[in-house]
Enzyme design. Structure first.
Site, mmCIF file in Angstrom:
data_model
loop_
_atom_site.group_PDB
_atom_site.id
_atom_site.type_symbol
_atom_site.label_atom_id
_atom_site.label_comp_id
_atom_site.label_asym_id
_atom_site.label_seq_id
_atom_site.Cartn_x
_atom_site.Cartn_y
_atom_site.Cartn_z
ATOM 1 N N HIS A 24 0.894 -0.995 0.118
ATOM 2 C CA HIS A 24 -0.225 0.082 -0.073
ATOM 3 C C HIS A 24 1.012 1.284 -0.087
ATOM 4 O O HIS A 24 1.972 1.160 -0.015
ATOM 5 C CB HIS A 24 -0.827 -0.146 1.068
ATOM 6 N N HIS A 27 4.197 1.476 2.383
ATOM 7 C CA HIS A 27 5.317 0.923 1.759
ATOM 8 C C HIS A 27 5.794 1.637 0.647
ATOM 9 O O HIS A 27 6.944 1.630 0.393
ATOM 10 C CB HIS A 27 4.979 -0.648 1.354
ATOM 11 N N CYS A 132 1.218 -11.180 19.676
ATOM 12 C CA CYS A 132 0.564 -10.692 18.507
ATOM 13 C C CYS A 132 1.149 -11.314 17.520
ATOM 14 O O CYS A 132 2.217 -10.767 16.888
ATOM 15 C CB CYS A 132 0.231 -9.273 18.399
ATOM 16 N N CYS A 135 1.809 -8.320 14.921
ATOM 17 C CA CYS A 135 3.258 -7.800 15.012
ATOM 18 C C CYS A 135 4.386 -8.710 15.022
ATOM 19 O O CYS A 135 5.211 -7.963 15.090
ATOM 20 C CB CYS A 135 3.097 -6.971 16.246
ATOM 21 N N CYS A 149 -4.363 -6.325 20.831
ATOM 22 C CA CYS A 149 -3.251 -5.699 20.352
ATOM 23 C C CYS A 149 -3.782 -4.168 19.732
ATOM 24 O O CYS A 149 -4.564 -4.333 18.749
ATOM 25 C CB CYS A 149 -2.434 -6.354 19.322
ATOM 26 N N HIS A 152 -3.327 -3.906 15.717
ATOM 27 C CA HIS A 152 -3.840 -4.813 14.836
ATOM 28 C C HIS A 152 -5.307 -5.224 15.252
ATOM 29 O O HIS A 152 -6.089 -5.840 14.730
ATOM 30 C CB HIS A 152 -2.991 -6.280 14.723
ATOM 31 N N LYS A 304 -4.067 3.985 11.474
ATOM 32 C CA LYS A 304 -2.859 3.701 10.950
ATOM 33 C C LYS A 304 -3.371 2.656 9.610
ATOM 34 O O LYS A 304 -4.227 1.913 10.088
ATOM 35 C CB LYS A 304 -1.865 2.813 11.736
ATOM 36 N N LYS A 307 -2.212 -3.291 6.483
ATOM 37 C CA LYS A 307 -2.683 -4.535 5.697
ATOM 38 C C LYS A 307 -3.716 -5.215 6.353
ATOM 39 O O LYS A 307 -4.862 -5.688 5.949
ATOM 40 C CB LYS A 307 -1.509 -5.335 5.320
HETATM 41 O O1 ME8 Z 1 7.197 -4.606 9.776
HETATM 42 N N1 ME8 Z 1 2.497 4.859 6.887
HETATM 43 O O2 ME8 Z 1 6.957 -4.947 7.582
HETATM 44 P P1 ME8 Z 1 5.680 -3.917 6.961
HETATM 45 C C1 ME8 Z 1 3.742 5.017 6.402
HETATM 46 N N2 ME8 Z 1 8.494 -6.996 7.867
HETATM 47 N N3 ME8 Z 1 4.441 3.790 6.287
HETATM 48 C C2 ME8 Z 1 4.217 2.646 6.406
HETATM 49 C C3 ME8 Z 1 2.637 2.396 6.822
HETATM 50 C C4 ME8 Z 1 1.775 3.551 6.898
HETATM 51 N N4 ME8 Z 1 0.721 3.536 7.355
HETATM 52 N N5 ME8 Z 1 2.325 1.103 7.133
HETATM 53 C C5 ME8 Z 1 3.690 0.426 6.733
HETATM 54 C C6 ME8 Z 1 7.519 -5.022 8.696
HETATM 55 N N6 ME8 Z 1 4.499 1.397 6.361
HETATM 56 C C7 ME8 Z 1 8.639 -6.170 8.839
HETATM 57 C C8 ME8 Z 1 9.977 -5.052 8.694
HETATM 58 S S1 ME8 Z 1 12.291 -4.790 8.497
HETATM 59 C C9 ME8 Z 1 13.683 -5.923 8.830
HETATM 60 C C10 ME8 Z 1 11.075 -5.879 8.615
HETATM 61 C C11 ME8 Z 1 5.820 1.010 6.089
HETATM 62 O O3 ME8 Z 1 5.003 -4.745 5.784
HETATM 63 C C12 ME8 Z 1 7.085 1.735 7.162
HETATM 64 O O4 ME8 Z 1 8.253 1.853 6.497
HETATM 65 O O5 ME8 Z 1 4.753 -4.135 8.322
HETATM 66 C C13 ME8 Z 1 6.990 0.569 7.865
HETATM 67 O O6 ME8 Z 1 8.045 0.514 9.281
HETATM 68 C C14 ME8 Z 1 6.910 -0.603 7.205
HETATM 69 O O7 ME8 Z 1 6.194 -0.238 5.973
HETATM 70 C C15 ME8 Z 1 6.488 -1.926 7.822
HETATM 71 O O8 ME8 Z 1 6.109 -2.808 6.695
#
Ligand code: ME8
Length: 492
Positions: A24, A27, A132, A135, A149, A152, A304, A307
């Protein structure tokens, strides 16, 4: 291991995203920010490496694949591809994409874990607590809201199992010192303060393995357990560089690019990145990342965008409406990096028209038209005007570079639009249509000066809006004007 200093290098990373659902704009945002930095540093002549990746193991992914009735690896293949497609759509120029299900990642992680064990930083213990799956972490009673949580909105599960633990506590004072000495920067300051206050809370050691999660990498010294998904995920930043604890197998990329210059992350994962990750690195005497740029959240009605909650906006939706550079602009210009902000689609049309169609787009087209009309499409250098030109353009570029150097990404981008607004106003004052009749030579000097300014704006804009920046530079590079066409059609 010192970084090869023969040529200045720059290594920037994004988080590796979970593949339980499609990407989304959250990301997209962090990936575009990393792309801007990578492109900017490439333009500065630095040898740049930009990594992205997908986080494919753990209970959350196993659960998502089960829901789809697919084996986890098959599910991961499909979903990881969606991220790759999305980066292509958004014109992300990354150097490599790592998937945590790849052999090169697994081998690197196994060698890292084995070494931690050998150095006696890992011990076995019983663990119980609230977990959770969303997370993929344990939560304290205090963090739960009515047993759920808060991120989530799902009930946490009580888990009791045998785990292996990492001696985190041992490294906390050193991490605190490195942050305070500026050896590991956390930007913006308020995120640094959050991390420092966590460090003062005497964090417990953390578990590096899971007993009942099968979808993961087996722990090399006890294959009945899998490596905790966060522990292996963090290692992607070095597995992509070919890290190994065996000197003979050490990747050249690792020697050249580690430590990372900038790690882009969201604020919810700063504990993992700014505390756990440095601790793991210190345990193997590896250098720490130089800087974390910690982003805020895009929210929908204050919640927030995530996904798991399903309240997401797909990058494709924006691209279909505003084009690739339009989308990059809208995401990058909305908030100062590090702040939260609510997405309002209605405001996007207004901002697109005001900044792109009516400002820069209009400026390029009106100067282009005048060059064709009054200079017969020739942009020649003009010695008498050169000094004035250089001063104006130098100040645009200097201001822009200073903002980039301070990681003020949104402000740097907007400074180019301010320069464009000023030039539009200046043209109104000069009244070229009158000068054409009374002082054609002065008009010619102005036009040459303006096309140089546009060339500078195009050059600075290119890391943000690559296609637009390239078209503007090509148009005004000279000696022949190259009509770039309409850069941004107005949207109603
Ligand atoms: O946490 N607004 O992956 P993730 C802005 N796999 N940025 C956002 C966002 C939002 N609403 N939602 C997600 C993970 N992001 C782990 C990470 S790294 C070793 C492992 C962005 O798919 C933001 O950069 O939940 C956030 O930290 C990241 O996507 C988390 O993506």
């Amino acid at each position: 291991m010192p970084k090869n200093v023969s040529k200045k290098t720059f290594y920037v990373t994004t988080p590796i995203y979970y593949i339980n659902a499609k990407p989304h704009i959250g990301h997209a945002y962090s990936t575009i920010v990393a792309d801007v930095l990578a492109r900017w540093h490439r333009n500065l002549g630095e040898e740049t490496f930009f990594s992205v990746g997908t986080d494919e193991h753990g209970a959350k992914i196993a659960e998502a694949s089960e829901k789809q009735g697919l084996p986890p690896k098959e599910f991961a293949d499909i979903m990881s591809e969606k991220f790759r497609e999305c980066w292509k759509l958004l014109n992300i120029q990354y150097d490599d994409l790592i998937r945590t299900t790849e052999t090169r990642h697994k081998e690197s992680v196994v060698s890292f874990m084995q070494e931690l064990y050998k150095r006696k930083f890992i011990y076995q213990a019983e663990y119980e607590g609230w977990y959770c799956k969303g997370c993929e972490k344990f939560l304290t009673e205090k963090e739960l809201v009515s047993g759920m949580c808060p991120d989530h909105k799902r009930p946490a599960e009580w888990i009791k199992e045998k785990n292996y633990f990492f001696k985190l506590k041992k490294f906390l004072p050193k991490i605190q010192q490195m942050i305070c000495d500026g050896d590991m920067q956390i930007v913006p300051k308020k995120r640094e303060n959050e991390v420092l206050s966590l460090l003062k809370q005497n964090l417990p050691d953390f578990s590096v393995s899971r007993q009942n999660v099968r979808w993961g990498i087996p722990l090399p010294f006890d294959p009945t357990q899998t490596i905790y998904v966060w522990v292996e995920a963090l290692q992607n930043y070095i597995s992509i560089l070919g890290f190994s604890t065996t000197a003979a197998q050490q990747g050249e990329r690792f020697q050249k690019f580690w430590p990372a210059d900038v790690q882009i992350i969201g604020k919810e994962i700063s504990k993992f990145h700014c505390i756990f990750w440095p601790a793991l690195l210190l345990a193997l005497a590896l250098p720490l990342p130089k800087k974390f740029l910690v982003g805020g959240f895009f929210t929908f009605d204050g919640q927030k965008m995530s996904k798991s909650l399903g309240n997401v906006l797909a990058p494709k939706t924006l691209v279909e409406r505003f084009g690739v550079d339009g989308t990059r602009f809208l995401l990058l210009s909305q908030f100062p990096y590090g702040e939260d902000g609510d997405i309002a689609l209605a405001g996007c049309v207004e901002r697109y028209n005001a900044h792109l169609a009516d400002n820069v787009g209009n400026l390029v087209s009106r100067i282009g038209t005048m060059i064709q009309k009054y200079l017969q499409g020739r942009i020649e250098t003009h010695p008498e005007k050169q000094i004035i030109l250089e001063e104006t353009n130098k100040s645009i570029e200097e201001r822009f570079s200073a903002l980039m150097a301070r990681d003020q990404i949104q402000e740097a981008l907007l400074s180019l639009f301010e320069a464009s607004t000023k030039l539009n106003q200046h043209i109104e004052e000069v009244k070229p249509w009158k000068l054409a009749k009374t002082h054609p030579t002065i008009l010619k000097q102005h036009l040459l000066s303006w096309s140089h300014t546009l060339h500078v704006i195009g050059r600075c804009l290119a890391p943000f809006l690559p296609n637009t920046g390239e078209r503007i530079q090509r148009a005004f590079r000279g000696p022949e004007f190259q009509n770039p066409g309409i850069l941004f059609p107005k949207i109603s």
